[in-house]
Design an enzyme around this catalytic site. Structure first.
Site, PDB file in Angstrom:
ATOM      1  N   THR A  40     -33.911 -25.544  11.589  1.00 44.84           N
ATOM      2  CA  THR A  40     -34.303 -24.640  12.655  1.00 44.84           C
ATOM      3  C   THR A  40     -33.114 -23.759  12.969  1.00 44.84           C
ATOM      4  O   THR A  40     -32.474 -23.905  14.010  1.00 44.84           O
ATOM      5  CB  THR A  40     -34.747 -25.403  13.914  1.00 44.84           C
ATOM      6  OG1 THR A  40     -33.809 -26.417  14.204  1.00 44.84           O
ATOM      7  CG2 THR A  40     -36.092 -26.026  13.689  1.00 44.84           C
ATOM      8  N   GLY A  41     -32.772 -22.873  12.026  1.00 44.51           N
ATOM      9  CA  GLY A  41     -31.803 -21.806  12.320  1.00 44.51           C
ATOM     10  C   GLY A  41     -32.449 -21.073  13.453  1.00 44.51           C
ATOM     11  O   GLY A  41     -33.567 -20.607  13.322  1.00 44.51           O
ATOM     12  N   THR A  42     -31.794 -20.949  14.551  1.00 43.84           N
ATOM     13  CA  THR A  42     -32.527 -20.842  15.793  1.00 43.84           C
ATOM     14  C   THR A  42     -31.745 -20.111  16.850  1.00 43.84           C
ATOM     15  O   THR A  42     -30.541 -19.954  16.731  1.00 43.84           O
ATOM     16  CB  THR A  42     -32.721 -22.290  16.307  1.00 43.84           C
ATOM     17  OG1 THR A  42     -33.699 -22.902  15.535  1.00 43.84           O
ATOM     18  CG2 THR A  42     -33.100 -22.378  17.758  1.00 43.84           C
ATOM     19  N   THR A  43     -32.496 -19.699  17.892  1.00 44.27           N
ATOM     20  CA  THR A  43     -31.826 -19.391  19.146  1.00 44.27           C
ATOM     21  C   THR A  43     -32.490 -20.210  20.232  1.00 44.27           C
ATOM     22  O   THR A  43     -33.706 -20.118  20.421  1.00 44.27           O
ATOM     23  CB  THR A  43     -31.961 -17.902  19.501  1.00 44.27           C
ATOM     24  OG1 THR A  43     -31.641 -17.128  18.360  1.00 44.27           O
ATOM     25  CG2 THR A  43     -31.048 -17.558  20.648  1.00 44.27           C
TER      26      THR A  43
END
Lengths: 247, 271
Positions: A40-43
């Site tokens: 979950t490369g994420t913000t």
């Protein structure tokens, strides 16, 4: 595939020897992932306001350049008024969330009262710290409890647990430190807090390739929880139009 | 003759009885009464609190009613210390099931797990049985609201209404006449009706069940008028989102129910 699945169980397994392939050749984004593992490369973001906490996250789940899920829900419920935002390996954070949810449910039944956010955060941190060799998980625990009101705890990769008035995490967070630092104020109203998180996450989504999709929000207060979603074409900032309109 | 065969749980008597188990069941007949009633929109469990001393610290936990998980609660009759062990078992089982299967444990599974645990103490190890009887109230999607009773032998059964603890016989006979009778005198003494057999048993709603529970406790408590300190009224219902609501009535709410029952009995002219 069997090997990859085995690797993804974080608890109870002896530390595995590092896979030498994982550190060579592959792109910088996927080097830390096992073959086929989802990240979950994420913000993610959580902000305290006067009556509780607002949590916010994007919805992109990627494996390298492939978007495995464009509308995932990264805000998981740990208990009635306690939530967490997940970033890092999807499998790791799902397993962690399941464990903490189970422990909190047992605790609530035995003590007969609502668990505190601090307790949820420390349970999460204990798991993250003690299994740090096998996990890739950055979590923000936020919610409301009758003892302390709204609270936000940031639990980054090594398993530290830091209470903060607001926290950001995930790969996209690096692009919005300045924005959030300048725009955050104490004791915001719910609408101000919602405006801040959607604006910040929009900005991150527009600059971070691993963040995107829709914006999901969750407001946790004494009265209960309100979940909402801002679709990808209605973001307050970004290439899809509406730029700069604000909230 | 029973003397020689009654000191060990793991020995049958010549008549084929397990005396220790039967003695354990007797122990419960000295405990505070607990009545459970299945209603169409929930379950009611009312319990008598035996120990009411003014010197007791205000209870943070209940002596009789215990929540097991989000959709199940039990009341206890018997040795509270024994009950605590079994309640821990039940809570762990419910939590672990939900963790493993990501869905709430079916109530009968939970009851059966506790009962299997109790049964082991009637067969192995030379340990005495648990001196506790339970009423389990729960909700699951498959079977809706359910009420179960279990005893030290490890047997359990599902009920529409039942009583455990002191004077349970008197309570049960009152339930036989009054459960589901809703003011009809005829055909109301047969409890064992199946669904096909017609509308003699009409399930009460939760409010009616509360009143009936108080009425039963009035009878089992040797005619002593129930007052809020002596009684614990528990209801389980569903809220508008389909989630279980566990509620122990407050002193005022309990008083109101007691008052309604008094008015009813006065009007009906019963003793």
């Amino acid at each position: 595939m069997m090997y990859a699945q085995q690797q993804q169980q974080p608890m109870m397994m002896a530390p595995s020897t590092a896979d030498s392939d994982a550190y060579s050749g592959k792109s910088a984004e996927t080097r830390h992932l096992k073959p086929g593992e989802l990240s979950t490369g994420t913000t993610i973001m959580a902000v305290q306001f006067d009556k509780g906490v607002v949590l916010c996250a994007d919805s992109r789940v990627s494996t390298g350049a492939y978007v495995a899920n464009r509308a995932s829900d990264k805000i998981a419920q740990l208990h009635d008024h306690i939530w967490c935002c997940r970033s890092g390996s999807a499998a790791d954070t799902q397993a962690l969330t399941d464990y903490v949810r189970h422990f909190l449910a047992q605790l609530a039944v035995e003590s007969g009262r609502l668990p505190e956010v601090k307790v949820a955060a420390h349970l999460m941190r204990k798991l993250c710290y003690e299994n740090k060799d096998n996990l890739m998980a950055g979590v923000i625990v936020g919610g409301w409890d009758p003892v302390s009101g709204g609270a936000v705890y940031n639990i980054p990769l090594g398993g530290a647990c830091i209470p903060m008035p607001f926290a950001i995490g995930g790969s996209g967070s690096t692009f919005i430190y300045g924005l959030v630092d300048s725009e955050y104020k104490e004791n915001m109203t719910k609408d101000e807090a919602l405006a801040l998180v959607t604006k910040a996450v929009s900005h991150a989504m527009s600059r971070d390739g691993s963040s995107g999709g829709v914006i999901r929000t969750c407001v946790a207060t004494a009265e209960g929880n309100e979940r909402a979603m801002v679709p990808g074409d209605k973001l307050p900032y970004g290439p899809s139009g509406n730029s700069g309109k604000g909230w | 003759m029973a003397r020689r065969y009654d000191s060990s749980t793991t020995t049958f008597s010549p008549e084929g009885r397990l005396h220790q188990v039967e003695y354990a069941i007797e122990a419960i007949n000295n405990a505070g009464t607990s009545v459970g009633i299945l209603a169409k929109d929930g379950v009611v469990m009312a319990s008598e609190r035996k120990i009411t001393s003014g010197l007791l610290a205000p209870a943070r936990t209940s002596e009789k009613t215990y929540k097991l998980c989000s959709h199940a609660t039990c009341t206890v009759a018997g040795l509270t210390a024994d009950a605590n062990i079994l309640i821990d078992q039940a809570r762990l089982r419910a939590g672990r099931y939900e963790y493993q299967y990501q869905e709430p444990i079916p109530i009968e599974h939970l009851v059966e797990h506790v009962c299997n645990y109790k049964q082991a103490y009637t067969q192995y190890g030379g340990l005495r049985p648990f001196g506790v009887a339970f009423l389990f109230a729960g909700y699951d999607e498959t079977h809706g609201f359910q009420l179960y009773q279990s005893d030290p032998s490890g047997n359990y059964s599902g009920w529409k209404a039942t009583v455990i603890g002191a004077n349970n016989q008197a309570g049960k006979s009152l339930l036989k006449t009054d459960y589901g009778s809703s003011k009809k005198e005829e055909d109301s003494d047969e409890m064992k009706t199946d669904e096909a057999a017609g509308p003699e048993i009409e399930m009460p709603d939760v409010a009616e069940a509360c009143r009936l529970a108080v009425k039963v406790l009035n009878k089992t408590m040797d005619g002593a008028v129930a007052s809020p300190e002596k009684l614990e009224l528990f209801t389980m219902t569903l809220d508008s989102d389909g989630q279980c609501v566990h509620k122990i009535l407050s002193e005022d709410e309990a008083k109101a129910v007691i008052a309604e029952v008094e008015a009813e009995t006065a009007a009906a002219g019963d003793t």
